[in-house]
Write an enzyme that holds these catalytic residues in place. Structure first.
Site, PDB file in Angstrom:
ATOM      1  N   CYS A 101       1.007  -1.354   0.174  1.00 25.64           N
ATOM      2  CA  CYS A 101       0.221   0.323  -0.396  1.00 25.64           C
ATOM      3  C   CYS A 101       0.655   1.309   0.330  1.00 25.64           C
ATOM      4  O   CYS A 101       1.809   0.705   0.239  1.00 25.64           O
ATOM      5  CB  CYS A 101      -1.193  -0.253   1.210  1.00 25.64           C
ATOM      6  SG  CYS A 101      -1.843   1.425   1.175  1.00 25.64           S
ATOM      7  N   HIS A 143      -8.890  -3.434  -1.540  1.00 20.17           N
ATOM      8  CA  HIS A 143      -8.079  -3.418  -0.574  1.00 20.17           C
ATOM      9  C   HIS A 143      -8.383  -1.563  -0.980  1.00 20.17           C
ATOM     10  O   HIS A 143      -8.235  -0.283   0.378  1.00 20.17           O
ATOM     11  CB  HIS A 143      -6.705  -4.030  -1.623  1.00 20.17           C
ATOM     12  CG  HIS A 143      -5.618  -2.562  -1.044  1.00 20.17           C
ATOM     13  ND1 HIS A 143      -4.720  -3.072  -0.416  1.00 20.17           N
ATOM     14  CD2 HIS A 143      -5.651  -1.049  -0.906  1.00 20.17           C
ATOM     15  CE1 HIS A 143      -3.600  -2.401   0.783  1.00 20.17           C
ATOM     16  NE2 HIS A 143      -3.684  -1.269  -0.320  1.00 20.17           N
ATOM     17  N   GLU A 144      -8.493  -1.169  -2.636  1.00 21.04           N
ATOM     18  CA  GLU A 144      -9.280   0.088  -2.142  1.00 21.04           C
ATOM     19  C   GLU A 144      -9.969   0.804  -1.759  1.00 21.04           C
ATOM     20  O   GLU A 144      -9.869   1.809  -1.137  1.00 21.04           O
ATOM     21  CB  GLU A 144      -9.082   0.843  -3.907  1.00 21.04           C
ATOM     22  CG  GLU A 144      -7.563   0.278  -4.273  1.00 21.04           C
ATOM     23  CD  GLU A 144      -6.274   0.826  -4.050  1.00 21.04           C
ATOM     24  OE1 GLU A 144      -6.606   2.139  -3.439  1.00 21.04           O
ATOM     25  OE2 GLU A 144      -5.131   0.326  -3.793  1.00 21.04           O
ATOM     26  N   HIS A 147      -9.974   1.593   2.307  1.00 19.41           N
ATOM     27  CA  HIS A 147      -9.381   2.758   2.612  1.00 19.41           C
ATOM     28  C   HIS A 147     -10.556   4.064   2.548  1.00 19.41           C
ATOM     29  O   HIS A 147     -10.212   4.585   3.274  1.00 19.41           O
ATOM     30  CB  HIS A 147      -8.560   3.788   1.420  1.00 19.41           C
ATOM     31  CG  HIS A 147      -6.808   3.026   1.089  1.00 19.41           C
ATOM     32  ND1 HIS A 147      -6.456   3.416   2.661  1.00 19.41           N
ATOM     33  CD2 HIS A 147      -6.508   1.934   0.398  1.00 19.41           C
ATOM     34  CE1 HIS A 147      -5.204   2.568   1.728  1.00 19.41           C
ATOM     35  NE2 HIS A 147      -5.103   1.928   0.434  1.00 19.41           N
TER      36      HIS A 147
HETATM   37 NI    NI Z   1      -3.777   1.304  -0.331  1.00 15.00          NI
END
Ligand code: NI
Length: 192
Positions: A101, A143-144, A147
């Site tokens: 990341c 994953h994105e 956030h």
């Molecule tokens: Ni990330």
């Protein structure tokens, strides 16, 4: 176009849930997407979420490598701007793989993610995106979009012994190779 500063783990913008984008077609949103793309390419990374560039908005961009695009139905372009996304895991199956990341520079972690995923949202023209994907593509989107909830990948890990420095990945690769060779040798013995 501009390369933006990337927030690192510990910055409050990475810990709070992001806000919906009121008008995905607004010029300032297009400009932000453009700057995020430039920032992601410069880093380099395969994905970037708006909170990572200090904009607490529900917007991510990602670029699924061409080798992984077969999971995409209909041959959509590999670069996606996804606004106000919702995720729906398809089934319970999960798999672990290594992630990095841009907000945790120099680190890698072994992270479980849903193997099969449906995601929806809109693009910069307000057009609906609705895709069902798997593997690497599904992993990047999970994953994105984490956030946008204020979640970083270590919070998804089952075992923090899998959190390592990128510079030590060679040891992991060596262990995987040794294991594969041992398995191959065992397989050959059975065949003989
Ligand atoms: Ni990330």
């Amino acid at each position: 176009m501009a390369i933006l500063k990337i927030a690192r783990m510990g910055h409050p913008v990475l810990r709070r849930p992001a806000d919906d984008v009121a008008d995905p077609t607004a010029p300032e949103i297009r400009a932000l997407a453009s700057d995020m793309l430039e920032t992601m390419i410069d880093a380099p990374g395969v994905g970037l979420a708006a909170p990572q560039v200090h904009e607490p908005l529900r917007m991510v961009i990602f670029r699924v490598p061409l080798t992984e695009v077969e999971s995409m139905a209909g041959g959509e372009p590999p670069l996606t701007v996804l606004i106000n996304p919702t995720l729906e895991p398809q089934g319970e199956e999960m798999e672990e793989n290594w992630e990095g990341c841009l907000s945790l520079p120099g680190l890698r972690g072994l992270v479980p993610r849903y193997t099969h995923l449906r995601y929806r949202g809109v693009d910069l023209d307000g057009q609906e995106i609705d895709r069902t994907v798997d593997g690497f593509h599904a992993r990047v989107v999970q994953h994105e979009c984490d956030h946008l909830e204020g979640i970083l990948y270590p919070q998804r890990m089952r075992d923090l012994t899998g959190l390592i420095f990128e510079s030590e990945m060679r040891h992991v690769i060596a262990e995987i190779r040794a294991q594969e060779q041992a398995e191959d040798a065992a397989g050959q013995e059975v065949e003989e």
